[in-house]
Design an enzyme around this catalytic site. Structure first.
Site, mmCIF file in Angstrom:
data_model
loop_
_atom_site.group_PDB
_atom_site.id
_atom_site.type_symbol
_atom_site.label_atom_id
_atom_site.label_comp_id
_atom_site.label_asym_id
_atom_site.label_seq_id
_atom_site.Cartn_x
_atom_site.Cartn_y
_atom_site.Cartn_z
ATOM 1 N N PHE A 66 0.871 -1.182 0.000
ATOM 2 C CA PHE A 66 0.000 0.000 0.000
ATOM 3 C C PHE A 66 0.904 1.227 0.000
ATOM 4 O O PHE A 66 1.925 1.267 0.704
ATOM 5 C CB PHE A 66 -0.903 0.004 1.235
ATOM 6 C CG PHE A 66 -1.968 -1.050 1.191
ATOM 7 C CD1 PHE A 66 -3.222 -0.753 0.665
ATOM 8 C CD2 PHE A 66 -1.721 -2.333 1.639
ATOM 9 C CE1 PHE A 66 -4.204 -1.726 0.603
ATOM 10 C CE2 PHE A 66 -2.706 -3.312 1.581
ATOM 11 C CZ PHE A 66 -3.957 -3.016 1.064
ATOM 12 N N GLU A 67 0.513 2.253 -0.732
ATOM 13 C CA GLU A 67 1.454 3.346 -0.969
ATOM 14 C C GLU A 67 1.812 4.148 0.278
ATOM 15 O O GLU A 67 2.847 4.810 0.307
ATOM 16 C CB GLU A 67 0.931 4.287 -2.064
ATOM 17 C CG GLU A 67 -0.263 5.082 -1.633
ATOM 18 C CD GLU A 67 -0.706 6.103 -2.679
ATOM 19 O OE1 GLU A 67 -1.242 5.669 -3.703
ATOM 20 O OE2 GLU A 67 -0.544 7.309 -2.460
#
Lengths: 258, 334, 334, 258
Positions: free
Chosen positions: D51-52
């Site tokens: 996830f960024e």
């Protein structure tokens, strides 16, 4: 009068006095670390100490052997990366750095890389910059502590490992180094020196007790400037000597060298 | 405005595109990477490689793997010498023994010295012989070169080295900030072929924890094409998952995990054991005479079949117990 | 080779030299920085400032301080909008109330949305009104701009944004790698005037611990000229010194420390409490009609004299207990 | 035949099938996350999910609401910074990214910034890039999942927030973007599309069961290319549907939308 202290003790005490309270300093092992520890216990209780490998504000139980050993962050406020410390310096948050070197010239340029004329096959190979060039590029005031002898204080260093004022006024800025920083003091076993505002050359500010101009000139390989009036370096206070001997260097690793 | 140029040679390819092609192929699978140090060095360190080693000075260094590189007589290595002290000293032993040139090229920030302990006579002989090609950098600029690689870039700017011979003997360039006109140093990314890092704890996939300063190792693990981890202790993957904030090197950067208790000996391992200053002094002393040094190496480096035997030679568990007490300041009222 | 140029305006000075002059004056002394949120915002957030806020989305955000900015009717701010969701929504309330223009300029990476929850009607009205000047970036490039500042540089390179309108409406430039010839984006450093970051634990000097993802906050704390920390819990300095590896933001970056338990509510605080999705939906619903939204703000934002009163209005400890259970998955067999 | 699944279920299942085992993917909330979770439980057990905001390899207990909420690193292998994740992408370690957008053109360029002609006063303001532009610049294969309608599939997007193939073959590389990446598949409620090798324009690869060419053309605002032969999208397997409904989205947050 009996000698109350030796040259190493005087150098450490003189270095400690330079550190203003509430400012930051990056130190290496040996004299710089002893000076910072002494300053913290005397005139600069709020001195913020960094080690370049990532140690921040340790409560130093003993003097570190390595700039990265576990003493450098013993009960510290942060144990981080080398980049984090160096970037605090690059950002302008580091007031002092302590450096040494095998050679120093009249502009405070330092050589810790090599002696000789052929870089590919040096007469003597020294370690290189380590973090010295970075600290001298970034920190506001660089303090050099070194022994005073003619082999060391030379007209031209064989290799500029670490920038002093390079070739003189404006040279650092012309090279692209951050403005407003540079060597601040040079402390030796003979004298405390600063840098002349106009020429950026080394200027003797004070002679240690019992030292005369001729001694300094004989042990310096370039033309020195002299402050007028020329002060005498204040001798260490009894309190500073007591703390240095009892708390900072009880095993006399440093102060036993003289 | 013309800028001065540097004459040092670049020992590795800074191309981000080339690195991307490599990293595309690097496996992402959770697989068991536990192996012996000798297997890891055999499989992952090749003649001609660019090698980088974690830690700082003799602190948190992967001694066992460095011994193994010399024992396996790896040749013609390039090396990242950022405050490389005892590890550099060991590698230099390889320039004396066997096929005779473990180190061929060195990016120098700090070599041949052991900080407050003095200089290594043998490392100086090697580096003064003219047989090892050098390019100069600094501790921070080598760290920035690794950061550039960790970021997947071909270069990063920096503000040191300018105006010095360190710059002139480097392979950096001078550039101008496109926004402010400020003069900056441009540093080429350093993507090592192989990195070896000693950590406190790792799981069998290579997720790692480090206590204390991390030096440049988080960037190094990401920058290197292949990574060997040696660790004080293997820990279960469950323990990693219990507190993911503590993972500082992720498994997908790692190729081999070797459990080596006391693996930083004779160096310092924060929270575990202090450096063995007597043994480090012995090493420096033995180096003074080359013949004597060969005998010393035969006994301490080529003699032992593995790192445990070396530890045994150096005083074994009793000595390690003392170093642990020293690290934890157990006899200073704490 | 000529490169396309970008037309967006730069809302802050990227000069590293100017930043150095400021950071030279920043105090390094260990002093007690504990104060109330309202005192911190009064002292450290000024009209016209460039403001940046930590966390991601509605996760680990300093809600109390953002409320206070609107309550104190700060005006004419520039803002770093990197996945700014509920915090952005609150700030936009300041463009409706009081003196009427809390936000004047926004560096946009992600604004007006609340991720999976939908878009904020009021934030959209504000941003579609033409009264707020925008420059476009991305989540990562804003993070890189902060990293450049944290590193004390005027710019850093990057490989995204190229070829797009996001680039064209940014204030970035295109450059060539001096080593490889690779085309790169150059990003100007972002030194915010003031940053506000919510953390798990801090001592009274500002040494901070964060659990879970750190987003861009470690760089943000170092990049900003002034930093306000809100924390779930004050902890003794002794506890910080017990494990210095856990300190992620050092005290010398920090100007104020405010203890605000549940300070990320209605956002998520990792390990502490989950987001209050019902309250966030209520907020979105109330925004639909401007008159209704003013009443909602009077009740929830201007009414409470402090953050505890706001929490009380939102269900108080009973609701927080539920969110804690949800965060820790206590009712899912764990 | 009774309808066994809805369009959303089909899209998620089709997206999941694209993810090769042993590769890495950065996902957002919603459909991408559901697809990755489903893939992990079916055909790609060794899929590495990022996830960024910094979450790496979580054991997702439920679908996250935010790309940065605590689910994104629940029992993860690392909880790190946004830069660390994005730099893994920039280094070339990210195989897949999932994106969406308000508009998409024939080259796969995405708009999530604004509708209108005046940037300073947009008709509709959308969030902007978030991390989309970064992921589309860095990741090897971008998968777009979106509803298929004429307002969305347009000849020219009002604003290129996120790069597809820009103006066609070679344009990404000419702009300086890393070579060898770009949009890979577009999955809608009607079809699975790829990109034509020669022109880099969208090419329909398979129609979902019961969909015909005309339907797709009517709901597309630009000229489509068609694979020959044109496949039918395989329907979701019973196993995939069971896992999707029981484990991935038991509250029907996503699959209840159709």
């Amino acid at each position: 009068m009996a000698v109350r202290y030796n040259a190493m003790e005087l150098m450490i005490c003189a270095a400690a006095r330079l550190l203003e309270d509430g400012r930051s300093v990056t130190v290496g092992t040996g004299v710089p670390c002893a000076a910072a520890m002494l300053a913290q216990r005397t005139t600069a209780p709020n001195l913020l100490i960094f080690f370049e490998a990532g140690g921040v504000a340790p409560l130093l139980p003993t003097m570190p052997i390595s700039v990265g050993d576990s003493r450098t962050f013993h009960r510290g406020l942060m144990a981080t990366s080398m980049a984090d410390v160096m970037e605090a310096c690059q950002r302008g948050m580091m007031d002092y750095a302590f450096l040494g070197g095998a050679q120093i010239d009249a502009y405070g340029n330092l050589n810790s890389t090599m002696i000789g004329q052929d870089y590919a096959k040096p007469k003597v190979r020294f370690p290189g910059s380590g973090g010295a060039n970075d600290l001298a590029s970034f920190c506001w005031r660089v303090i050099v502590v070194t022994n005073h002898d003619r082999r060391r204080f030379v007209e031209k260093v064989d290799f500029i490992t670490t920038p002093g004022y390079l070739t003189g006024p404006g040279a650092r800025e012309a090279a692209g180094l951050p403005a407003g920083c540079g060597p601040y003091r040079v402390i030796t076993d003979l004298a405390v020196m600063g840098f002349d505002e106009a020429t950026k050359r080394i200027k003797v500010l004070s002679l240690h007790p019992g030292v005369d101009r001729q001694q300094v000139e004989e042990r310096t390989g370039f033309q020195l400037l002299w402050a007028n009036p020329l002060d005498e370096t204040p001798p260490p206070t009894d309190e500073a000597l007591w703390i240095l001997r009892q708390e900072v260097d009880p095993h006399r690793y440093l102060i036993g060298r003289c | 405005m013309t800028f001065p140029t540097a004459t040092g040679r670049l020992f590795s390819d800074p191309s981000a595109n080339a690195a991307r092609q490599f990293f595309r192929t690097k496996p992402r699978t959770l697989r068991d990477k536990v192996m012996s140090v000798s297997d890891a060095v055999r499989a992952l360190v090749h003649d001609g490689d660019y090698l980088a080693i974690g830690g700082f000075g003799a602190d948190r260094i992967p001694t066992a793997a460095v011994h193994e590189i010399v024992r396996q007589r790896k040749q013609n290595l390039s090396f990242a010498g950022h405050t490389a002290t005892h590890d550099f000293q060991i590698l230099c032993a390889g320039n004396l023994t066997g096929r005779g040139q473990t180190l061929a090229r060195v990016d120098v920030a700090y070599i041949v010295g052991l900080e407050a302990r003095g200089l290594s006579p043998h490392a100086r002989r090697v580096m003064e012989s003219g047989t090892v090609e050098c390019t100069e950098w600094t501790n921070y600029t080598l760290a920035v070169r690794l950061k550039a690689a960790a970021m997947g870039l071909p270069f990063l700017p920096c503000r040191s080295m300018l105006g010095t011979d360190t710059f002139r003997r480097s392979a950096a360039k001078v550039i101008t900030c496109p926004f402010t006109g400020e003069t900056l140093l441009a540093l080429p990314a350093l993507y090592p072929d192989v990195a070896i890092i000693h950590v406190h704890e790792a799981d069998r996939f290579g997720n790692c924890r480090i206590r204390g300063t991390t030096v440049a190792d988080l960037d190094l693990a990401r920058a290197a094409k292949r990574v060997i981890i040696t660790c004080e202790r293997l820990i279960p993957n469950d323990e990693i998952r219990r507190e993911p904030s503590l993972t500082l090197i992720p498994f997908f950067c790692v190729d081999a995990v070797c459990e080596v208790p006391f693996g930083s000996y004779p160096g310092n391992m924060p929270g575990e054991y202090f450096s063995d200053e007597e043994h480090l002094q012995l090493w420096l002393k033995m180096e003074e005479d080359e013949q004597q040094y060969r005998q010393f190496l035969d006994r301490y480096l080529f003699g032992p079949k593995d790192f445990n035997e070396y530890l045994q030679l150096c005083g074994g568990l009793e000595r390690l117990r003392q170093l642990r007490a020293q690290e934890l300041l157990l006899h200073q009222g704490r």
